[in-house]
Design a protein around this motif. Structure first.
Motif, mmCIF file in Angstrom:
data_model
loop_
_atom_site.group_PDB
_atom_site.id
_atom_site.type_symbol
_atom_site.label_atom_id
_atom_site.label_comp_id
_atom_site.label_asym_id
_atom_site.label_seq_id
_atom_site.Cartn_x
_atom_site.Cartn_y
_atom_site.Cartn_z
ATOM 1 N N ASP B 54 0.723 -1.202 0.090
ATOM 2 C CA ASP B 54 -0.069 -0.066 0.227
ATOM 3 C C ASP B 54 1.031 1.692 -0.466
ATOM 4 O O ASP B 54 0.933 2.456 -0.528
ATOM 5 C CB ASP B 54 -0.973 -0.232 1.147
ATOM 6 N N VAL B 55 1.771 1.025 1.203
ATOM 7 C CA VAL B 55 2.711 2.172 0.679
ATOM 8 C C VAL B 55 3.425 2.339 -0.412
ATOM 9 O O VAL B 55 3.512 4.051 -1.005
ATOM 10 C CB VAL B 55 3.946 2.233 1.960
ATOM 11 N N LEU B 56 4.195 1.469 -1.298
ATOM 12 C CA LEU B 56 4.205 2.056 -2.340
ATOM 13 C C LEU B 56 3.728 1.861 -3.072
ATOM 14 O O LEU B 56 3.874 3.174 -4.302
ATOM 15 C CB LEU B 56 4.782 0.355 -3.086
ATOM 16 N N TRP B 57 2.747 1.398 -3.095
ATOM 17 C CA TRP B 57 1.525 1.989 -4.197
ATOM 18 C C TRP B 57 1.101 3.796 -4.414
ATOM 19 O O TRP B 57 0.921 4.365 -4.978
ATOM 20 C CB TRP B 57 0.090 1.430 -4.166
ATOM 21 N N LEU B 58 1.130 3.875 -2.823
ATOM 22 C CA LEU B 58 1.091 5.448 -2.263
ATOM 23 C C LEU B 58 2.315 5.954 -2.452
ATOM 24 O O LEU B 58 1.886 6.984 -3.313
ATOM 25 C CB LEU B 58 0.315 5.549 -1.248
ATOM 26 N N SER B 59 2.844 6.361 -2.473
ATOM 27 C CA SER B 59 4.049 6.628 -2.775
ATOM 28 C C SER B 59 4.177 6.723 -4.862
ATOM 29 O O SER B 59 5.027 7.592 -5.873
ATOM 30 C CB SER B 59 5.477 5.992 -2.359
ATOM 31 N N LEU B 60 3.414 5.805 -4.965
ATOM 32 C CA LEU B 60 3.776 6.415 -7.069
ATOM 33 C C LEU B 60 2.443 7.310 -7.564
ATOM 34 O O LEU B 60 1.989 7.150 -9.184
ATOM 35 C CB LEU B 60 3.149 5.076 -7.701
ATOM 36 N N HIS B 61 1.476 7.682 -6.127
ATOM 37 C CA HIS B 61 0.296 8.610 -6.299
ATOM 38 C C HIS B 61 0.963 10.054 -5.722
ATOM 39 O O HIS B 61 1.842 10.254 -4.645
ATOM 40 C CB HIS B 61 -0.506 8.046 -6.249
ATOM 41 N N GLY B 280 3.369 13.419 4.941
ATOM 42 C CA GLY B 280 2.116 13.461 5.839
ATOM 43 C C GLY B 280 0.765 13.729 6.555
ATOM 44 O O GLY B 280 -0.179 13.810 6.008
ATOM 45 N N PHE B 281 0.649 14.137 8.031
ATOM 46 C CA PHE B 281 0.144 14.200 8.269
ATOM 47 C C PHE B 281 0.298 16.277 8.569
ATOM 48 O O PHE B 281 -0.995 16.873 9.298
ATOM 49 C CB PHE B 281 0.367 13.827 9.530
ATOM 50 N N GLY B 282 0.590 17.030 8.581
ATOM 51 C CA GLY B 282 0.912 18.321 8.315
ATOM 52 C C GLY B 282 0.250 18.959 7.111
ATOM 53 O O GLY B 282 -0.663 19.335 6.922
ATOM 54 N N LEU B 283 1.208 18.295 6.332
ATOM 55 C CA LEU B 283 1.384 19.002 4.520
ATOM 56 C C LEU B 283 -0.078 17.859 3.967
ATOM 57 O O LEU B 283 0.034 18.066 2.788
ATOM 58 C CB LEU B 283 1.939 19.220 3.640
ATOM 59 N N LEU B 284 -0.156 17.382 4.862
ATOM 60 C CA LEU B 284 -0.795 15.835 3.998
ATOM 61 C C LEU B 284 -0.853 15.342 2.295
ATOM 62 O O LEU B 284 -1.672 15.372 2.448
ATOM 63 C CB LEU B 284 -2.231 16.839 4.101
ATOM 64 N N GLU B 285 0.618 16.006 2.485
ATOM 65 C CA GLU B 285 0.954 15.341 1.043
ATOM 66 C C GLU B 285 0.967 13.391 1.075
ATOM 67 O O GLU B 285 2.640 12.996 1.159
ATOM 68 C CB GLU B 285 2.165 15.934 0.040
ATOM 69 N N GLN B 286 0.354 12.730 0.946
ATOM 70 C CA GLN B 286 0.700 11.509 1.618
ATOM 71 C C GLN B 286 1.595 10.774 0.674
ATOM 72 O O GLN B 286 2.836 9.754 0.806
ATOM 73 C CB GLN B 286 -0.453 10.572 1.361
ATOM 74 N N GLY B 287 1.393 11.190 -0.308
ATOM 75 C CA GLY B 287 2.793 10.074 -1.653
ATOM 76 C C GLY B 287 4.188 10.216 -1.750
ATOM 77 O O GLY B 287 4.941 8.925 -1.141
ATOM 78 N N ALA B 290 4.772 8.972 1.379
ATOM 79 C CA ALA B 290 5.146 7.342 1.021
ATOM 80 C C ALA B 290 6.804 7.387 0.582
ATOM 81 O O ALA B 290 7.066 6.096 1.014
ATOM 82 C CB ALA B 290 3.839 6.674 0.617
ATOM 83 N N ALA B 291 6.996 8.151 -0.603
ATOM 84 C CA ALA B 291 7.889 7.874 -0.785
ATOM 85 C C ALA B 291 9.014 8.089 0.045
ATOM 86 O O ALA B 291 10.286 7.214 -0.005
ATOM 87 C CB ALA B 291 8.189 9.248 -1.736
#
Lengths: 410, 316
Positions: B54-61, B280-287, B290-291
Motif C-alpha cells: 500500500d505504501v509503495l502504491w501510495l508513493s507512486l501517486h 504526511g500529517f502536516g502538509l497531508l502530502e501522503q504520496g 510514502a516515497a
C-alpha cells in the motif's frame, strides 16, 4: 445510528415532536465541571422516543476522530467543534446549512465568530464559546515603578525595558515564540494580511513588508531587546502562565483561559494582576485571533429538527449566561455576551477587557486548508529562523512559498 | 533427479528411517508443513505485506489527505534526489545514528563490564539499569524536556553549580546542535540498558580460563579487553550495532516530544522520520510522505541484510 434509522419517522418529520431515535452529541469542551450541565441537557431532551447520547471527543486526536467519522458516515447529529474546523468540514459537504443568511448571523454573534461558521456565503453552525487574548500585567509592580501598561507595541518595548530596569531579576514581556497565535495576529496590527482569496484561490501574503516587519519586530523583542529569556523562543501559553506566576515576567499576552488557569493555580495573584487591551500596531489596530467552539449539525443526522431545538435551548441568552458565568468563559452570541459582560463573570474590571477585545478579534483565513498550514509548523519555524539570525525577507519568502503549496491543496 | 543426487552427496543431518510408501505424514509432510504455516503466513501478509504494498502504491501517486490521487510514477523519488530539505534531513539522520550508536555502545560496554565485575550484584543492578528501557519514551521525553528547561531545568542548575556559569538560563532548544545534545542524552539514556544487558550476556560467555591465562602471561586489563574480550564478543557487538542503528534511524518520539514545532527550531532537528510525519500529517502530502518512507525502508533493508548475515555467521 442504526437504531435512529429504524426509529425515524420519515424525512425528518414535520414537527420537532415526531422525530425519534438516538441523537448523539459529541463534545470537545469537557471536564468534571461541565458534566452536570450536559447531563441535564441530555435528560431534558431524552423524551418521546428520542434518546440523547453524549460522547466526549477531545484531546489531540479529536480532529482526526471527526474526519474519520465523516468519511465513514458515522458522524453524530450535533458536534461542538473547534471553530477553525468548520470551514474544513463544510468543504467536505459534511455539515448541514443552518438556513440563516451570513448577514443575520453577523447581527446575532460576535463578528469573527460569525465568520467562523460562514463558508462560501452559506452558514454552517452556531457559535458557542468565544475566546480572545488581551494584555495581563503585574499591577502591583507597575505601580511601584510608576509604569503604565503599554498601548502600542512600541510601548511594549519601552515599558518592558523600564520594567527590567526597575526589577533587574525579572523580564519585561513574555515572548511566546513557540505559539503562533501569540504573534501571527500582529501581521494585521501592522496593516498586513495572512492570506487572502482572489478569484477563488487562496494565497499567502506573509512575504509582504507589513508581515515581514511584524515578524521581525516580535523576534526583536527577544533578540534585540531581551525582554524574555532566550528559552522563550519555544514558549507557549502554558509557559507564559508559569513564568508569570513564578515572578519571572512583568506582562504577557494572555487568553481569557490563560488568565483563568493562572488564577486557579495561584489565587494569591488575583490582587496583583490587572488587564489592558492588546497593544496596537503601526496600522492603528489591535486585532487578535478569535478562538472558541461552534455547534454544528452533521449532514447525515436523522433528527435535524430535534438537534436545532437542543441548540436553540442551549443558546437562549439567560440559560447560556448561567453556564458561561459558572464556568468562566464568554458566549459568542451577542445578547448573551451583553448579559455576561454586564452581570456575569466578565463584568468585573479585571475581566471586562476580554468582551471588549472580542470586537477587534478576527478569524483565521476561512480556507479548508488552514489546518494544514498550522500543522506544518512553518509559521513558528519562520519566527525561529529570524530569531536565529536569518534574513527576514528570505525567511518570509520561503514561508509564503510553503503556505501557497499547502493553501493550493484546499 | 538432480536434487536426489545432491542429497546423497551430503550426509543427512539426522537419520530419518526411510520407509518406502510410508505413512501419509512422511509423504506429505511438506504439504502439511505449509498448511500449518498458513495462519502465520496469512497474518504476516496481512500486517506487513499489504501495508507495505500500500505504501509503495501510495508513493507512486499524488495523494492528498485521504485521497490516493493521480498516478505520477517515480516523480516523488526523482524530486527527493534534489530536495534540499530531504537531503539535509538524511544527512542529519546519518550523523544522529552514528553519534547516538557510538555513544550508547561505549556506555553500554562500560556498564556491561561493570556488571561482569560484580557478579553478585549483577541481578539487582540489572533491574535498576533496565528501568530507563522499560519507561514509556513519550513520558521520559517530557521529563527530559523539563530537565533541560532553560529556567527550571535540573541540567542547567547542575552545570551552573559545577561552575559553568554560562549555563545559567541556557536555552538548549534554541539551536539544532544543543537541542541534539539534549535529545541525544535522552535517547542514549533510554537505549543503553538493553545494549548493556545484551553485552553482559555476551561477556559471561567469555571463558575465564582464557582471561586467566592472559593475565598469567602478563597482559594488563586494557590489553585483555582490547585483544581478548572484545574480539571474543565481536559478533554480538556487531549485531547490536546494526540493531541499534536501525532503531536509531527510526528515532521519532524524543524529537517529537522535546522540540517545538517537531523538528524545530526551524527544521534544525528534523530527522527523516520527523520529515515523513510532517509531510504526511502536516502538509497531508501522503504520496510524497510514502516515497520518503520507502527510501527509509531501503536504508533499513540494507541494514537488516547486514544484520541477517552477521547473525548467520554468529550461529555457525
Amino acid at each position: 445510528m442504526v437504531l435512529a434509522a429504524f426509529g425515524s419517522s420519515g424525512d425528518g418529520g414535520t414537527a420537532g415532536g415526531t422525530e425519534s431515535g438516538t441523537l448523539e452529541i459529541w463534545l470537545s469542551d469537557w471536564g468534571p465541571e461541565y458534566e452536570p450541565y450536559w447531563a441535564q441537557i441530555a435528560d431534558e431532551f431524552s423524551t418521546d422516543g428520542v434518546e440523547v447520547e453524549l460522547r466526549f471527543v477531545g484531546g489531540n486526536d479529536a480532529h482526526q476522530q471527526y474526519v474519520t467519522a465523516i468519511s465513514s458516515q458515522t458522524a453524530p447529529c450535533i458536534g461542538l467543534v473547534g471553530n477553525t474546523w468548520v470551514p474544513e468540514f463544510a468543504s467536505l459537504g459534511a455539515l448541514r446549512p443552518t438556513g440563516q443568511s451570513p448577514d443575520d448571523v453577523k447581527e446575532q454573534y460576535v463578528s469573527a465568530a460569525a465568520d467562523s461558521v460562514t463558508y462560501e456565503d452559506e452558514v454552517y453552525g452556531y457559535p458557542w464559546n468565544a475566546a480572545v487574548r488581551a494584555l495581563v500585567y503585574r499591577a502591583d509592580l507597575f505601580e511601584q515603578a510608576g509604569l503604565e501598561p503599554p498601548a502600542t507595541w512600541d510601548d511594549v518595548v519601552d515599558v518592558g525595558l523600564a520594567f527590567q530596569d526597575a526589577y533587574p531579576d525579572m523580564y519585561g514581556f513574555g515572548v511566546a515564540g513557540g505559539g503562533q497565535w501569540y504573534y501571527l495576529p500582529n501581521v494585521w496590527a501592522w496593516g498586513g494580511e495572512i492570506a487572502t482569496q482572489d478569484d477563488g484561490t487562496w494565497a499567502s501574503r506573509m512575504n509582504e513588508p507589513e508581515a515581514v516587519d511584524a515578524y521581525s519586530f516580535y523576534a526583536g523583542l527577544l533578540t534585540e531587546h531581551g525582554l524574555s529569556p532566550e528559552g522563550a523562543m519555544n514558549w507557549n501559553g502554558g509557559d507564559l502562565v508559569n513564568a508569570f506566576s513564578q515572578n519571572e515576567i512583568g506582562m504577557f499576552v494572555a487568553g481569557n483561559w490563560d488568565l483563568k488557569s493562572l488564577l486557579l493555580q495561584n489565587p494569591e495573584m488575583e490582587s496583583k494582576v490587572a488587564t489592558a487591551p492588546m497593544p496596537s500596531g503601526p496600522a492603528g489596530n489591535n486585532a487578535t485571533f478569535l478562538g472558541g467552539s461552534d455547534f454544528v449539525i452533521f449532514e447525515g443526522c436523522e433528527l435535524p429538527e430535534k438537534s436545532e431545538e437542543i441548540i436553540d435551548y442551549i443558546l437562549d441568552p439567560e440559560r447560556l449566561v448561567e453556564i458561561t458565568s459558572q464556568l468562566g468563559f464568554m458566549p459568542a452570541k451577542l445578547d448573551a455576551l451583553e448579559l455576561e459582560s454586564t452581570t456575569g463573570s466578565y463584568s468585573s474590571e479585571l475581566w471586562n477587557v476580554f468582551p471588549a477585545q472580542l470586537e477587534t478579534a478576527r478569524f483565521v483565513p476561512t480556507t479548508p486548508a488552514w489546518g494544514g498550514v498550522e500543522a506544518t509548523g512553518e509559521l513558528v519555524n519562520a519566527l525561529h529562523a529570524i530569531i536565529g539570525g536569518s534574513a527576514p525577507r528570505d525567511v518570509m519568502d520561503d514561508l509564503a512559498q510553503t503556505m501557497d503549496d499547502t493553501l493550493g491543496d484546499g | 533427479m538432480a536434487v536426489r543426487a545432491d542429497a546423497r552427496r551430503q550426509p543427512p543431518l539426522r537419520r530419518v528411517p526411510a520407509r518406502r510408501g510410508g505413512g501419509w505424514l512422511a509423504r506429505d509432510h511438506r504439504r502439511y508443513a505449509l498448511l500449518f504455516l498458513l495462519p502465520a503466513l496469512a497474518v504476516l501478509i496481512g500486517v506487513i505485506g499489504v501495508p507495505l504494498l500500500d505504501v509503495l502504491w501510495l508513493s507512486l501517486h499524488d495523494g492528498r489527505g485521504v485521497e490516493t490521487g493521480e498516478f505520477v510514477g517515480f516523480e516523488h523519488y526523482t524530486e527527493l534526489v534534489t530536495d534540499a530539505q530531504y537531503l539535509a534531513s538524511l544527512l542529519r539522520t546519518i550523523v544522529w545514528v552514528a553519534g547516538t550508536v557510538a555513544l550508547s555502545m561505549v556506555l553500554a560496554l562500560a556498564v556491561a563490564l561493570l556488571l561482569n565485575r560484580l557478579p553478585r550484584w549483577a541481578g539487582l543492578l540489572g533491574i535498576v539499569v533496565l528501568l530507563p528501557w522499560a519507561m514509556p519514551r513519550v513520558a521520559s521525553g517530557i521529563i527530559w524536556k523539563w530537565m533541560f528547561n532553560d529556567q527550571y531545568g535540573v541540567v542547567n542548575w547542575l552545570l551552573t553549580s559545577l561552575g559553568f556559569e554560562r549555563f545559567d538560563g541556557f536555552s538548549w532548544f534554541a539551536q539544532g546542535e544543543t537541542a541534539f545534545v539534549a535529545i541525544g542524552t535522552a535517547s542514549v539514556w533510554q537505549r543503553v540498558p538493553f545494549l548493556a544487558i545484551a553485552l553482559y550476556g555476551a561477556l559471561s560467555t567469555v571463558d575465564r580460563a582464557v582471561l586467566e591465562a592472559a593475565r598469567v602471561d602478563g597482559a594488563g586489563s586494557l590489553r585483555i579487553l582490547l585483544r581478548i574480550t572484545l574480539p571474543m564478543i565481536m559478533p554480538v557487538l556487531l549485531i547490536l550495532i546494526v540493531l541499534s542503528s536501525i532503531s536509531s534511524f527510526n528515532s521519532f518520539d524524543y524529537v517529537f516530544v522535546m522540540t517545538t514545532p517537531a523538528g524545530g527550531p526551524n527544521h534544525e532537528t528534523e530527522l527523516v522520520s520527523i520529515l515523513t510525519w510532517v509531510t504526511g500529517f502536516g502538509l497531508l502530502e501522503q504520496g510524497r510522505a510514502a516515497a520518503i518512507a520507502v527510501t527509509s525502508l531501503l536504508v533499513l533493508s540494507a541494514l537488516t541484510a547486514v544484520y541477517y548475515r552477521l547473525s548467520r555467521e554468529e550461529r555457525t
